[in-house]
Design an enzyme around this catalytic site. Structure first.
Site, PDB file in Angstrom:
ATOM      1  N   ASP A  13       0.805  -1.229   0.000  1.00  0.00           N
ATOM      2  CA  ASP A  13       0.000   0.000   0.000  1.00  0.00           C
ATOM      3  C   ASP A  13       0.838   1.280   0.000  1.00  0.00           C
ATOM      4  O   ASP A  13       0.433   2.293   0.559  1.00  0.00           O
ATOM      5  CB  ASP A  13      -0.969   0.031   1.200  1.00  0.00           C
ATOM      6  CG  ASP A  13      -1.788  -1.233   1.292  1.00  0.00           C
ATOM      7  OD1 ASP A  13      -2.195  -1.726   0.229  1.00  0.00           O
ATOM      8  OD2 ASP A  13      -2.000  -1.735   2.407  1.00  0.00           O
ATOM      9  N   HIS A  71      -3.787  -2.197  -6.576  1.00  0.00           N
ATOM     10  CA  HIS A  71      -2.876  -1.151  -7.053  1.00  0.00           C
ATOM     11  C   HIS A  71      -3.689  -0.025  -7.668  1.00  0.00           C
ATOM     12  O   HIS A  71      -4.438  -0.242  -8.622  1.00  0.00           O
ATOM     13  CB  HIS A  71      -1.881  -1.719  -8.061  1.00  0.00           C
ATOM     14  CG  HIS A  71      -0.868  -2.636  -7.431  1.00  0.00           C
ATOM     15  ND1 HIS A  71       0.025  -3.377  -8.150  1.00  0.00           N
ATOM     16  CD2 HIS A  71      -0.615  -2.914  -6.129  1.00  0.00           C
ATOM     17  CE1 HIS A  71       0.790  -4.079  -7.319  1.00  0.00           C
ATOM     18  NE2 HIS A  71       0.414  -3.810  -6.086  1.00  0.00           N
TER      19      HIS A  71
HETATM   20  P1  IMP Z   1      -3.491 -12.657   2.335  1.00  0.00           P
HETATM   21  O1  IMP Z   1      -2.423 -12.253   1.368  1.00  0.00           O
HETATM   22  O2  IMP Z   1      -4.876 -12.324   1.844  1.00  0.00           O
HETATM   23  O3  IMP Z   1      -3.359 -14.082   2.789  1.00  0.00           O
HETATM   24  O4  IMP Z   1      -3.313 -11.779   3.675  1.00  0.00           O
HETATM   25  C1  IMP Z   1      -2.189 -11.923   4.543  1.00  0.00           C
HETATM   26  C2  IMP Z   1      -1.728 -10.582   5.079  1.00  0.00           C
HETATM   27  O5  IMP Z   1      -1.197  -9.804   4.004  1.00  0.00           O
HETATM   28  C3  IMP Z   1      -2.840  -9.721   5.675  1.00  0.00           C
HETATM   29  O6  IMP Z   1      -2.281  -8.947   6.727  1.00  0.00           O
HETATM   30  C4  IMP Z   1      -3.257  -8.817   4.536  1.00  0.00           C
HETATM   31  O7  IMP Z   1      -3.846  -7.619   4.976  1.00  0.00           O
HETATM   32  C5  IMP Z   1      -1.899  -8.564   3.903  1.00  0.00           C
HETATM   33  N1  IMP Z   1      -1.961  -8.213   2.481  1.00  0.00           N
HETATM   34  C6  IMP Z   1      -2.156  -9.033   1.429  1.00  0.00           C
HETATM   35  N2  IMP Z   1      -2.118  -8.354   0.282  1.00  0.00           N
HETATM   36  C7  IMP Z   1      -1.896  -7.077   0.606  1.00  0.00           C
HETATM   37  C8  IMP Z   1      -1.724  -5.880  -0.170  1.00  0.00           C
HETATM   38  O8  IMP Z   1      -1.754  -5.849  -1.395  1.00  0.00           O
HETATM   39  N3  IMP Z   1      -1.500  -4.741   0.553  1.00  0.00           N
HETATM   40  C9  IMP Z   1      -1.405  -4.735   1.901  1.00  0.00           C
HETATM   41  N4  IMP Z   1      -1.551  -5.816   2.658  1.00  0.00           N
HETATM   42  C10 IMP Z   1      -1.791  -6.977   2.008  1.00  0.00           C
END
Ligand code: IMP
Length: 456
Positions: free
Chosen positions: A22, A52
Site C-alpha cells: 500500500d 494497485h
Molecule cells: P493474504 O495475502 O490475503 O493471505 O493476507 C495476509 C496478510 O497480508 C494480511 O495482513 C493482509 O492484509 C496482507 N496483504 C495481502 N495483500 C496485501 C496488499 O496488497 N497490501 C497490503 N496488505 C496486504
C-alpha cells in the site's frame, strides 16, 4: 546519475515495497510505463489480494491482477506464472482497462494457478475459526491456492481450464477430495448459517459474481454444497474459453523481448514485511515479496530496483507494527488525509510513522551491498500540516518499551514544488533525513495521486 539515464541503461526495472504494501507502487509503475522506455509490464507475484491504484485523469482505477502500466498505450501487460489468478477479478480488471485503453494487450501465463471457490472458502473459514488471533487476510483465497500449488495436490492451473483440456474434471475431483474434508471439519465450529453470513460478506459478493449462488446461500458455499462438479466445470470452462486469447508463456515472452532490447518493468506485490520467509510471520501473505523473491517468481533478474516507501507507515491486517500511532484522534486524521482504506477490502488501515530500522532492514534485503539504493518516497503531500516522526530505534524492555525518534515541525504544502531541491525547509529536512539515515537516494517524491504529481 539522473534517474532518466539510469532507466535508459537498465533493461529490467523492479518496483517493490519496503513495508506492508500500500505504498503506491501502482502509481510509480504507471509513471515509469508512461516514460516510453518500456515495452512490457509484468506482474509476477501475489494474487487478487493486491489493490494497485492508478489515476486515469480524474478517474481512480484499482487493479488487482493486471499490472498498473496497462493504461499506457503501447505497453504489453503480462501476468506471470507466480501469480494466483482469480478469473472473475481478472475480467473485472480487464473491463476497467478496456474502458480507458481499448487497445490494451493483456497476457496471462498458462501455468498460473487458479483460485477456486474452495480456496476462498478455506481462507475465510480459517480466519473465522482463528477469531481474535486471525491474520487479517484479504479473504481472496491466495494462501490456500498457493498451498494446493505447493502441495501439488488438488490444484488447478489456467491451462486446465482451456477448451481442449481433458484434465478439468479430474483436477476438480482431486480438489474436492483434498480440500472438502478440511472445509467440513471447519464448518463444525459454527452453530448457524447466520454466524457465517455475518462474518463473510466478502464471500457473498464473490459468489454472486461468479454465478455460484445468489448471495443467500453462503452456508451452502461453505459446506461445499455449491462445489458440485458440473457447476464448477461449467463456470470455469466458460472462464477458460474467454481466457484462451490471453494465454502466453510469460517467461518466453519476456525473455524474447529482452533479447530484442526491450525494457521490462516488474511490479511487485505487498511488501518486504509481508514476505512468507522474511516478514512478520505468521502475520504475512503466503508468497514471496522481496526483490529476490520477485526475481524468482518472474524468472528474470532485476537490474534496477526502485524501493517504494510511503512518507508514513500503514498496515492492514494484524501483526507487529512498532511505529503505530496510538493516539486515535491523530491516527484518524492521518488515515483520512491519506485515504488509508484497503484498496481490496475497504478495511481502515492502521497508521504510524516511518520506521527507520525496518526500512534499513528492507533495503538490505532488496539491494545488493554495492548497489545504489533507490527510493521513491510517496504521499509526502499527505503529511502537510502534520508533525511527523521518524522512528530511529525501539526495544521492548521488561520495564516498558524504549523508543527513540526524531520529530519534525509541520510539513509544508508541496503542491507547487518542481524538484526535490526545491522542497520547503521542513519537508526538505524530512526527505533528506530519510535518505541519509537509510543510506538511500530519494529519486522521486510523490506530491499527489496523479501520474504527473511526482517530483524528481
Ligand atoms: P493474504 O495475502 O490475503 O493471505 O493476507 C495476509 C496478510 O497480508 C494480511 O495482513 C493482509 O492484509 C496482507 N496483504 C495481502 N495483500 C496485501 C496488499 O496488497 N497490501 C497490503 N496488505 C496486504
Amino acid at each position: 546519475m539522473p534517474l532518466g539515464k539510469l532507466l535508459r541503461e537498465s533493461q529490467v526495472v523492479g518496483v517493490v515495497d519496503t513495508f506492508f504494501g500500500d505504498s503506491g507502487k501502482g502509481k510509480i509503475v504507471d509513471y515509469l510505463a508512461s516514460s516510453g522506455l518500456f515495452s512490457i509490464n509484468l506482474r509476477a507475484n501475489g494474487g487478487p489480494n493486491t489493490g494497485h491504484t492508478v489515476m486515469a485523469g480524474n478517474k481512480r482505477v484499482i487493479f488487482h491482477l493486471i499490472p498498473s502500466g496497462v493504461l499506457v498505450p503501447g505497453i504489453t501487460s503480462v501476468i506471470g506464472r507466480g501469480v494466483c489468478l482469480e478469473p472473475a477479478t481478472f475480467f473485472s480488471d480487464y473491463r476497467n482497462t478496456l474502458s480507458i485503453n481499448p487497445e490494451a494487450k493483456v497476457y496471462v501465463d498458462g501455468s498460473a494457478h487458479v483460485i477456486m471457490p474452495w480456496h476462498i472458502a478455506l481462507d475465510n473459514l480459517r480466519e473465522a475459526v482463528r477469531g481474535k488471533e486471525n491474520i487479517g487476510t484479504t479473504g481472496k483465497g491466495v494462501g490456500p491456492c498457493m498451498e494446493t500449488r505447493d502441495s501439488r495436490i488438488g490444484f488447478v492451473t489456467l491451462e486446465d481450464l482451456l477448451p481442449f483440456s481433458l484434465d478439468l474434471e479430474e483436477k476438480i475431483e482431486a480438489a474436492r477430495l483434498t480440500v472438502l474434508p478440511q472445509i467440513t471439519e471447519l464448518m463444525r465450529r459454527f452453530d448457524s448459517d447466520e454466524q457465517l453470513v455475518k462474518k463473510h460478506s466478502s464471500a457473498r459478493g464473490f459468489l454472486s459474481e461468479i454465478g455460484l449462488g445468489n448471495g443467500t446461500n453462503v452456508g451452502d458455499f461453505f459446506r461445499g454444497n455449491d462445489f458440485a462438479v458440473e457447476n464448477i466445470i461449467n463456470v470455469y470452462a466458460e472462464y477458460g474459453s474467454r481466457l484462451h486469447i490471453h494465454l502466453t508463456d510469460s517467461l518466453a515472452l519476456v525473455q524474447n523481448a529482452e533479447r530484442r532490447g526491450g525494457r521490462v518493468i516488474i511490479e511487485g506485490s505487498q511488501g518486504v514485511f509481508l514476505d512468507i520467509i522474511h516478514g512478520t510471520y505468521p502475520y504475512v501473505t503466503a508468497g514471496l515479496t522481496t526483490r529476490p523473491g520477485l526475481e524468482h517468481d518472474a524468472g528474470i533478474f532485476i537490474d534496477t530496483c526502485i524501493n517504494v516507501v510511503k512518507a508514513y507507515a500503514t498496515r492492514v491486517g494484524n501483526g507487529p507494527f512498532p511505529s503505530e500511532i496510538k493516539d486515535e484522534e491523530l491516527a484518524g486524521r492521518l488515515r483520512e488525509a491519506g485515504r488509508e482504506y484497503g484498496a481490496t477490502t475497504g478495511r481502515p488501515r492502521r497508521v504510524g510513522w516511518l520506521d527507520m530500522p525496518a526500512l534499513k532492514h528492507a533495503l538490505s534485503l532488496n539491494c545488493r551491498p554495492n548497489e545504489r539504493r533507490l527510493v521513491a518516497l510517496t504521499k509526502l503531500d499527505v503529511l502537510k500540516g502534520f508533525e511527523p516522526k521518524i522512528f530511529l530505534d525501539y526495544t521492548d524492555k521488561r520495564d516498558g518499551a524504549y523508543i527513540d525518534f526524531r520529530e519534525y515541525k509541520g510539513i509544508e504544502d508541496i503542491g507547487d514544488v518542481k524538484n526535490i531541491e526545491g522542497l520547503p525547509q521542513e519537508a526538505h529536512r524530512y526527505v533528506g533525513n530519510i535518505g541519509e539515515l537509510s543510506r538511500a537516494e530519494i529519486v522521486m517524491v510523490g506530491k499527489g495521486p496523479g501520474r504527473e504529481e511526482i517530483i524528481l
